[in-house]
Design an enzyme around this catalytic site. Structure first.
Site, PDB file in Angstrom:
ATOM      1  N   TYR A 158       0.851  -1.199   0.000  1.00 51.54           N
ATOM      2  CA  TYR A 158       0.000   0.000   0.000  1.00 51.54           C
ATOM      3  C   TYR A 158       0.882   1.243   0.000  1.00 51.54           C
ATOM      4  O   TYR A 158       1.726   1.435   0.882  1.00 51.54           O
ATOM      5  CB  TYR A 158      -0.891  -0.023   1.233  1.00 51.54           C
ATOM      6  CG  TYR A 158      -2.078   0.892   1.198  1.00 51.54           C
ATOM      7  CD1 TYR A 158      -3.329   0.416   0.810  1.00 51.54           C
ATOM      8  CD2 TYR A 158      -1.983   2.220   1.582  1.00 51.54           C
ATOM      9  CE1 TYR A 158      -4.439   1.245   0.807  1.00 51.54           C
ATOM     10  CE2 TYR A 158      -3.088   3.055   1.579  1.00 51.54           C
ATOM     11  CZ  TYR A 158      -4.315   2.567   1.190  1.00 51.54           C
ATOM     12  OH  TYR A 158      -5.422   3.388   1.192  1.00 51.54           O
ATOM     13  N   TYR A 170      -5.864   5.626  -6.951  1.00 52.10           N
ATOM     14  CA  TYR A 170      -6.073   5.457  -5.514  1.00 52.10           C
ATOM     15  C   TYR A 170      -7.506   4.987  -5.294  1.00 52.10           C
ATOM     16  O   TYR A 170      -8.442   5.779  -5.208  1.00 52.10           O
ATOM     17  CB  TYR A 170      -5.822   6.775  -4.779  1.00 52.10           C
ATOM     18  CG  TYR A 170      -6.060   6.699  -3.287  1.00 52.10           C
ATOM     19  CD1 TYR A 170      -5.200   5.975  -2.471  1.00 52.10           C
ATOM     20  CD2 TYR A 170      -7.143   7.341  -2.697  1.00 52.10           C
ATOM     21  CE1 TYR A 170      -5.401   5.906  -1.105  1.00 52.10           C
ATOM     22  CE2 TYR A 170      -7.359   7.269  -1.329  1.00 52.10           C
ATOM     23  CZ  TYR A 170      -6.486   6.556  -0.536  1.00 52.10           C
ATOM     24  OH  TYR A 170      -6.695   6.479   0.816  1.00 52.10           O
TER      25      TYR A 170
END
Length: 391
Positions: A294, A344
């Protein structure tokens, strides 16, 4: 009776909308499109779906998604807290549901207009106005100027630099690798637009020491993932990505993005997740030919490598040097371009890339991944989660 989840559930379908800065449609429409695409990819129909799971931050209720898609009765639905930390946990919840017979086909989804709508990167009262104790916690830091995610991360990034001698250029190497991978991914927002380390250093300062190119995008879009039992997955069209391990983790004295008052100002919650993934799977970092980490902010990628055991504390800057995290390196990361390069979507698109790597269909395929394992992590700085997917 085995208490292990390993090999009992699999991801059988993935689907997404395009990733943009202005979707031109509602978040519910985005969710419906992604779920429909994922179910079709799995070779199933809406009549097969009996479970839905998402983030507490998602605006689209499960019943609304079900109504719009013509899904009938739901036997399972759940929501995971803590923003991006929820990503892999949605799959964990789905896997536990199908492994125990609570549901047969569970779709995990996340949809938002995070560029054209409510922009996460701007100062907002939403975080400290939440009707829960997360809002109370944030109310202590917002008046002090920590009003954006970048501001909260900058504190930890500066401490990491102080403790271990890391530099802005070390952070920049993560951005360069992600954008290089995005440049060859037709679905990435930054397709065809790689950057150099010089570009990174020249990008404007957002919150010292974070440059613009240290910060992930704001994106419009949606991603969905279909989870079924391992047995059922073997009869469906796509090569299964088996859930070998799935974990959540929270550290001691945990806050949401502002855990500044503990001895370890890093991200020990990812250490909790890592230890649990290795325990469940019996695997080790050396067994991973690649990983999806991430990457909402570049410093956290370095910290994750250390917490997960790929290198020692303070050793990540040296570990990633010389192209080690790019295709052809010893541990390619974020082969889709990550949240810095592709989009995102709160980490859900990273899970989809893990599935493509296991299937052998990634545009930046790591050959060994299609016959072994892929590690995927969720948001950092918050209680988080992770997965090991296997061929």
């Amino acid at each position: 009776m085995s208490r292990s989840l390993a090999g009992k559930a699999a991801i059988a379908g993935i689907g997404a909308t395009e990733f943009s800065k202005a979707s031109g449609r509602s978040e519910l429409q985005l969710a419906v499109e992604a779920v429909r695409s994922a179910v079709e990819d799995a070779g199933l129909t809406m009549a097969d779906v009996d479970g839905l799971t998402t983030f507490t931050m998602d605006a689209n209720s499960e019943i609304a998604v079900a109504r719009e898609l013509g899904i009938g009765e739901l036997r399972f639905f759940s929501r995971i807290n803590y923003g991006g930390g929820a990503a892999c946990a949605t799959v964990q919840q789905a896997a536990m549901a199908v492994a125990t017979g609570v549901a047969d086909v569970v779709v995990c989804y996340r949809a938002f207009n995070e560029r054209s709508g409510d922009r996460f990167g701007q100062v907002s009262v939403a975080a400290n106005a939440q009707v829960n104790t997360n809002g109370l916690d944030n109310a202590w830091s917002y008046p002090m100027g920590l009003g954006t995610p970048a501001a909260t991360v900058a504190m930890q990034a500066r401490r990491y630099m102080h403790e271990y001698g890391a530099t802005s250029e070390d952070f920049g190497r993560v951005a360069v690798a992600d954008r290089r991978h995005a440049a060859t991914n037709p679905n990435a927002f930054f397709h065809g637009r790689p950057i150099t380390l010089e570009d990174h250093q020249a990008s404007r300062m957002i919150v010292d020491p974070l440059h613009l190119l240290d910060c992930c995008q704001e994106s419009d879009g949606a991603q969905a993932i279909v989870v079924v039992s391992a047995e059922r997955a073997r009869d469906l069209p796509q090569k299964p990505a088996y859930v070998t391990a799935a974990a959540q983790g929270s550290g001691r004295d945990q806050f949401v993005m502002t855990s500044y008052y503990r001895d370890d100002i890093g991200i020990p919650e990812m250490g909790v997740v890592g230890r649990e993934l290795w325990r469940q799977s019996g695997l080790r970092p050396d067994d991973m030919p690649m990983a999806i980490l991430y990457d909402h902010f570049t410093p956290y990628v370095l910290m994750q490598l250390e917490e997960l055991g790929f290198c020692g504390r303070g050793e990540a800057p040296a570990f990633i040097a010389d192209g080690a995290i790019e295709i052809g390196g010893r541990l390619p990361l974020n082969t889709h371009g990550g949240q810095l390069g592709e989009a995102y979507i709160h980490g859900m698109n990273g899970i989809a890339e893990g599935v493509r790597q296991v299937r052998g269909t990634s545009v930046n395929q790591v050959e060994a991944a299609s016959s072994s394992h892929v590690l995927v992590t969720a948001g950092t700085g918050v209680p988080t989660s992770g997965l090991i997917l296997s061929a």
